[in-house]
Design an enzyme around this catalytic site. Structure first.
Site, mmCIF file in Angstrom:
data_model
loop_
_atom_site.group_PDB
_atom_site.id
_atom_site.type_symbol
_atom_site.label_atom_id
_atom_site.label_comp_id
_atom_site.label_asym_id
_atom_site.label_seq_id
_atom_site.Cartn_x
_atom_site.Cartn_y
_atom_site.Cartn_z
ATOM 1 N N GLU A 147 5.628 6.500 -16.442
ATOM 2 C CA GLU A 147 5.439 5.533 -17.542
ATOM 3 C C GLU A 147 4.154 5.777 -18.329
ATOM 4 O O GLU A 147 3.426 4.838 -18.656
ATOM 5 C CB GLU A 147 5.493 4.105 -16.973
ATOM 6 C CG GLU A 147 6.824 3.824 -16.292
ATOM 7 C CD GLU A 147 6.863 2.505 -15.510
ATOM 8 O OE1 GLU A 147 5.933 1.705 -15.622
ATOM 9 O OE2 GLU A 147 7.856 2.299 -14.783
ATOM 10 N N ASN A 200 8.509 10.611 -15.072
ATOM 11 C CA ASN A 200 9.488 9.517 -14.908
ATOM 12 C C ASN A 200 9.147 8.365 -15.855
ATOM 13 O O ASN A 200 7.991 7.975 -15.979
ATOM 14 C CB ASN A 200 9.398 9.030 -13.450
ATOM 15 C CG ASN A 200 10.468 8.033 -13.062
ATOM 16 O OD1 ASN A 200 11.653 8.253 -13.326
ATOM 17 N ND2 ASN A 200 10.080 6.938 -12.433
ATOM 18 N N HIS A 223 16.842 1.070 -15.992
ATOM 19 C CA HIS A 223 16.890 -0.380 -15.739
ATOM 20 C C HIS A 223 17.598 -0.999 -16.941
ATOM 21 O O HIS A 223 17.008 -1.133 -18.014
ATOM 22 C CB HIS A 223 15.476 -0.955 -15.608
ATOM 23 C CG HIS A 223 14.747 -0.470 -14.400
ATOM 24 N ND1 HIS A 223 15.103 -0.861 -13.116
ATOM 25 C CD2 HIS A 223 13.692 0.374 -14.260
ATOM 26 C CE1 HIS A 223 14.279 -0.271 -12.246
ATOM 27 N NE2 HIS A 223 13.432 0.479 -12.905
ATOM 28 N N GLU A 235 16.126 5.001 -11.205
ATOM 29 C CA GLU A 235 15.889 3.608 -10.801
ATOM 30 C C GLU A 235 16.982 2.676 -11.339
ATOM 31 O O GLU A 235 16.698 1.566 -11.780
ATOM 32 C CB GLU A 235 14.518 3.128 -11.331
ATOM 33 C CG GLU A 235 13.355 3.990 -10.889
ATOM 34 C CD GLU A 235 11.979 3.453 -11.307
ATOM 35 O OE1 GLU A 235 11.891 2.281 -11.736
ATOM 36 O OE2 GLU A 235 11.001 4.202 -11.190
ATOM 37 N N ASP A 277 19.519 -0.072 -12.194
ATOM 38 C CA ASP A 277 20.100 -1.371 -11.838
ATOM 39 C C ASP A 277 20.623 -2.008 -13.113
ATOM 40 O O ASP A 277 20.245 -1.624 -14.214
ATOM 41 C CB ASP A 277 19.137 -2.295 -11.062
ATOM 42 C CG ASP A 277 17.742 -2.364 -11.612
ATOM 43 O OD1 ASP A 277 17.554 -2.140 -12.827
ATOM 44 O OD2 ASP A 277 16.811 -2.666 -10.837
HETATM 45 O O1 9MR Z 1 10.340 -2.576 -7.522
HETATM 46 C C1 9MR Z 1 8.934 -2.535 -7.542
HETATM 47 C C2 9MR Z 1 8.390 -3.918 -7.224
HETATM 48 O O2 9MR Z 1 8.703 -4.284 -5.896
HETATM 49 C C3 9MR Z 1 6.889 -3.949 -7.473
HETATM 50 O O3 9MR Z 1 6.414 -5.256 -7.313
HETATM 51 C C4 9MR Z 1 6.599 -3.439 -8.869
HETATM 52 C C5 9MR Z 1 5.120 -3.439 -9.186
HETATM 53 O O4 9MR Z 1 4.877 -3.162 -10.509
HETATM 54 O O5 9MR Z 1 7.112 -2.124 -9.029
HETATM 55 C C6 9MR Z 1 8.492 -2.078 -8.916
HETATM 56 O O6 9MR Z 1 8.964 -0.770 -9.120
HETATM 57 C C7 9MR Z 1 8.783 -0.209 -10.427
HETATM 58 C C8 9MR Z 1 8.669 1.286 -10.260
HETATM 59 O O7 9MR Z 1 7.667 1.599 -9.328
HETATM 60 C C9 9MR Z 1 8.387 1.972 -11.580
HETATM 61 N N1 9MR Z 1 9.389 1.620 -12.547
HETATM 62 C C10 9MR Z 1 9.663 0.210 -12.731
HETATM 63 C C11 9MR Z 1 9.968 -0.438 -11.366
HETATM 64 C C12 9MR Z 1 10.340 -1.904 -11.534
HETATM 65 O O8 9MR Z 1 9.263 -2.615 -12.034
#
Ligand code: 9MR
Length: 356
Positions: A161, A202, A238, A268, A270
């Protein structure tokens, strides 16, 4: 008859209590081949993000995970904050457990994530860093973490990101302290620490075509011109019932990345249903169609090698907490029962290649 019950790779969705004479019929009606077996036949990996707590405490979580998937991504335990509680200490315990689980169950791993602006420890966020200090912290982190798992991670999300939605580099701690070179530095360090791991950029929102995906394309193109070791781009995916990129655009994006020699992984996926219309049943069918379409795009793209979802059971998804609304974005329900989306993926994977 006993042979049929034990035959791998089939698993019983609702095995029930049946007597020996009925077993063949009952199993024939209720078994479905596992996603991982079908995906392997198609030459792709199918996977999910994994959380440490349910992996430790819930037998159904472990069972479904091991049965259905052949690649996992630690959802949180390989992030900077959990791995680096203090500047001088590393805590690999939880991440090591996940790696051991994957190894026991013959699964690959996607390492997530080396450089990100979120989930950073307080000591790092609060420190006033010079450029040299920031470089030294990031380099040590990458050497140490990638080195610790050398040979065990199929692909690392090296930088996550880094692009803002307007197509400019996101203004993160790493950009502010090191400058835009932090990206290429990170890839080079990761490659030195594990030359066999595939290295990925990513991001979200760059799956189809548009300003962000064009900016990501230009970024990776520049990296390749500078001979930076990068192997692929992760498309997070997402999405939701009301906002899903068009399959044709994703195919188009995957194609231009393949022309650069890069792989793509869906990393990722969903599908939120909270913003959709209709009954719950209708939404779940619409959701299943989106999962199906996205897997289909991946199967048709020669460079798409993995299809990974951000969790697999609605009991453990980041979305309800993040949106503060209930949802059901994954392919198994809260009780680990398969949803229409699961069957849609199975059905697509079972089709002969020609008719896809
Ligand atoms: O799913 C993850 C969540 O449990 C955490 O709290 C969060 C913190 O920012 O990160 C989420 O995972 C992210 C991933 O690492 C990067 N892409 C977006 C995902 C969803 O926010």
């Amino acid at each position: 008859m006993g042979l049929i019950i034990q035959a791998q790779p089939f698993f019983a969705l609702n095995p029930g209590n049946v007597t020996a004479n009925q077993i063949t019929i009952k199993i024939a009606q209720t078994t479905t081949p596992s996603l991982r077996t079908l995906a392997a036949e198609r030459g792709i990996k199918i996977g999910t993000a994994v959380r440490d707590l349910p992996l430790k405490n819930e037998p159904n979580y472990q069972k479904t995970l091991a049965e259905q998937f052949n690649i996992i991504t630690p959802e949180n335990v390989m992030k900077f904050e959990p791995l680096r509680p203090t500047p001088d200490s590393y805590n690999f315990e939880k991440a090591d457990e996940m790696v051991a689980f994957a190894s026991r169950n013959k699964m690959n791993l996607r390492g997530h994530v080396l450089v990100w602006h979120n989930q950073l420890p307080k000591w790092l966020k609060e420190k006033k860093l010079s450029r040299d200090e920031a470089i030294s912290i990031l380099r040590d982190h990458i050497y140490k973490v990638v080195g610790h798992y050398r040979g065990q991670i199929m692909a690392w999300d090296v930088v996550n990101e880094a692009m803002a939605d307007d197509g400019r580099l996101r203004n993160t701690i790493w950009l502010q302290t090191i400058g835009p070179e932090y990206i290429e530095m990170a890839f080079r360090w990761a490659h030195e620490a594990d030359p066999d791991a595939k290295l990925f950029y990513n991001d979200y929102g760059g799956e189809g075509r548009g300003r962000k995906s064009d900016a990501i394309y230009r970024l990776v193109e520049q990296l390749l011109l500078k001979k930076v070791p990068i192997d692929g781009v992760g498309l997070q995916m997402h999405v939701g019932l009301n906002y899903t990129p068009r399959p044709q655009e994703i195919a188009n994006n995957m194609l231009r990345l393949s022309e650069l020699g890069l792989e793509v992984h869906i990393t990722e996926m969903d599908v939120k249903i909270q913003d959709g219309y209709g009954t719950r049943k209708e939404r779940l069918v619409a959701q299943a169609n989106i999962y199906r379409q996205m897997l289909q795009v991946c199967l048709k793209a020669s460079n798409c090698k993995a299809f990974v979802m951000w969790g697999f059971t609605d009991a453990h998804s980041w979305i309800p907490q993040f949106t503060n609304r209930p949802d059901a974005a994954l392919i198994f329900d809260e009780n680990y029962q398969p949803k229409p989306a699961f069957y849609a993926l199975v059905e697509l994977l079972r089709q002969p290649v020609e008719v896809r």
